[in-house]
Design a protein around this motif. Structure first.
Motif, short mmCIF file in Angstrom:
data_model
loop_
_atom_site.label_atom_id
_atom_site.label_comp_id
_atom_site.label_asym_id
_atom_site.label_seq_id
_atom_site.Cartn_x
_atom_site.Cartn_y
_atom_site.Cartn_z
N ASP A 68 0.84 -1.06 0.03
CA ASP A 68 0.06 -0.08 -0.16
C ASP A 68 1.05 1.14 -0.10
N LEU A 69 1.96 1.14 0.77
CA LEU A 69 2.82 2.41 0.82
C LEU A 69 3.40 2.73 -0.62
N VAL A 70 4.00 1.44 -1.30
CA VAL A 70 4.53 1.50 -2.38
C VAL A 70 3.83 2.21 -3.56
N SER A 71 2.53 1.82 -3.37
CA SER A 71 1.51 2.55 -4.18
C SER A 71 1.39 3.94 -4.27
N PRO A 81 9.85 5.11 -9.19
CA PRO A 81 10.49 4.12 -8.52
C PRO A 81 11.04 3.27 -8.98
N ARG A 82 12.09 2.47 -8.54
CA ARG A 82 13.08 1.54 -8.84
C ARG A 82 12.92 0.66 -7.80
N PHE A 83 12.91 -0.84 -7.91
CA PHE A 83 13.08 -1.88 -6.92
C PHE A 83 14.38 -2.38 -6.86
N PHE A 84 14.77 -2.87 -5.77
CA PHE A 84 16.22 -3.36 -5.33
C PHE A 84 15.90 -4.67 -4.35
N VAL A 104 13.83 1.96 2.57
CA VAL A 104 14.03 0.57 3.07
C VAL A 104 12.95 0.27 4.04
N LEU A 105 12.10 -0.94 3.59
CA LEU A 105 11.05 -1.17 4.35
C LEU A 105 11.42 -2.47 5.08
N TRP A 147 -0.04 8.61 3.68
CA TRP A 147 -0.48 7.31 3.64
C TRP A 147 -0.60 6.83 5.11
N LEU A 148 0.17 7.43 6.08
CA LEU A 148 -0.05 7.03 7.42
C LEU A 148 -1.41 7.42 7.90
N GLN A 149 -1.81 8.79 7.64
CA GLN A 149 -3.02 9.07 8.03
C GLN A 149 -4.09 8.26 7.39
#
Length: 375
Positions: A68-71, A81-84, A104-105, A147-149
């Motif tokens: 959800d955060l990534v969206s 965005p780029r994923f590693f 970093v998540l 996102w947090l709210q």
């Protein structure tokens, strides 16, 4: 009879200067073509906004919360965005300038979010470009807060926070750097016509020896100065009108102040620029030297020290004091006020008064020094 003769002489000088302008294509290019080119370049090619920032995302353990955060980053216009797979891969990409920062998540992101005892994510930003780093950090914080709210609101029926902050941005709510850059660029355009062109006027007469021919005629110094200034005043106002038209129609920059106040202040600044250019021309008597001095003392300060690109309050105190000697500083403040805020007289009147004083000073010195040199 004497007034009629003076009128005829002045018309003759004006006709002579207009013919010189028409025979020299560079004058027309500087007055009309160059401003259009600069406006197109800065309006479309230069932006202080940060868009499509390359942000790396390291998701050590997939979860609903992490997805959800990534969206949020994917839907934002500010990020690419780029994923590693690991922190080391993201760190290596950051060192190679392949990305501007990464988030970093960790594997226990969902658990730590539920516990709310510490920050469950880490953001690392490339700080080489301090301005971009600040913008990137602010945008990341914005996505995270939004996102947090939303996440907290879904967990309870009541409000997520006792007080909800609602941001309102005045004067430039769209946060378009174009609205800020284009009015300042009008100052640069008028500086080119006012100072650079007129800096070559008297120097050209001295080099060609035509000024001596004028001195043996009944033409007065006042008529000579008017004959030199009026054609370039008309060119400058014509270029200003074209630039304002482009700003309003092509770049959609709002004009919230009075159009006639804009015209009056433009006249004051153009007179100051013409006076400075003419003063340089009279003192140097050489076109090349006059052009170089005009670039250093008028054009470059209009770019660097007027508040057009860089905030004056962020400059050292000594440099801030020097900016008070630059006419472009006052005109930039007026234009940004008229275009973005409106008729704020507490800002317009002091800056207009400073321009009027400079115009009187430079034109007066030009008249005085021309007389001394001729005697």
């Amino acid at each position: 009879m004497r007034a009629q003769a003076s009128h005829r002489r002045l018309l003759g000088l004006l006709r002579k200067e207009w013919l010189q302008v028409l025979r020299d294509p560079s004058s027309i290019a500087i007055a009309f073509v160059l401003p259009v080119g600069l406006l197109l370049l800065f309006g479309y090619g230069v932006s202080l906004d940060a868009r499509n920032l390359r942000i790396g995302l390291v998701i050590e353990q997939p979860s609903a919360e992490a997805s959800d955060l990534v969206s949020g980053f994917r839907q934002s216009v500010y990020f690419e965005p780029r994923f590693f797979d690991s922190r080391q891969a993201a760190r290596s990409a950051l060192a190679q300038h392949a990305i501007d920062g990464f988030i970093v998540l960790p594997a226990d992101f969902a658990r730590r979010l539920q516990a709310a005892d510490e920050v469950p994510a880490q953001a690392i930003v490339n700080g080489v470009d301090a301005n971009s780093a600040r913008l990137l950090s602010a945008y990341v914080q914005g996505v995270w807060s939004t996102w947090l709210q939303r996440e907290l609101a879904t967990r309870s029926s009541g409000p997520s926070e006792p007080v909800a902050a609602e941001t309102r941005i005045w004067f430039n709510p769209e946060l378009r750097s174009r609205n800020y850059l284009v009015p300042g660029l009008l100052v640069v355009n008028m500086t080119l016509v006012g100072a650079l062109l007129t800096a070559l006027v008297m120097a050209r007469e001295w080099e060609r020896g035509t000024l001596e021919a004028l001195l043996v005629t009944p033409v007065t110094l006042r008529e000579i100065l008017l004959g030199k200034l009026l054609p370039y005043f008309a060119l400058g106002m014509g270029g200003m009108a074209l630039s304002v038209l482009m700003a309003l129609t092509l770049f959609q920059v709002p004009l919230r102040g009075s159009f006639w106040v804009l015209v009056a202040c433009s006249m004051l600044f153009l007179l100051a620029a013409l006076g400075m250019g003419l003063l340089i021309s009279i003192v140097t008597r050489n076109q090349f030297v006059a052009g170089m001095i005009a670039l250093v003392t008028t054009f470059l300060p209009a770019f660097l020290l007027s508040g057009f690109l860089f905030d004056i309050n962020s400059m050292p105190v000594v440099v801030q004091a020097i900016t008070h000697l630059i006419a472009a500083r006052y005109f930039v403040a007026i234009l940004q006020t008229l275009f973005l805020a409106g008729d704020v007289w507490s800002l317009i009147l002091p800056n207009a008064a400073a321009l009027a004083i400079m115009a009187i000073l430079f034109l007066g010195l030009s008249r005085r020094l021309l007389r001394k040199r001729l005697e």
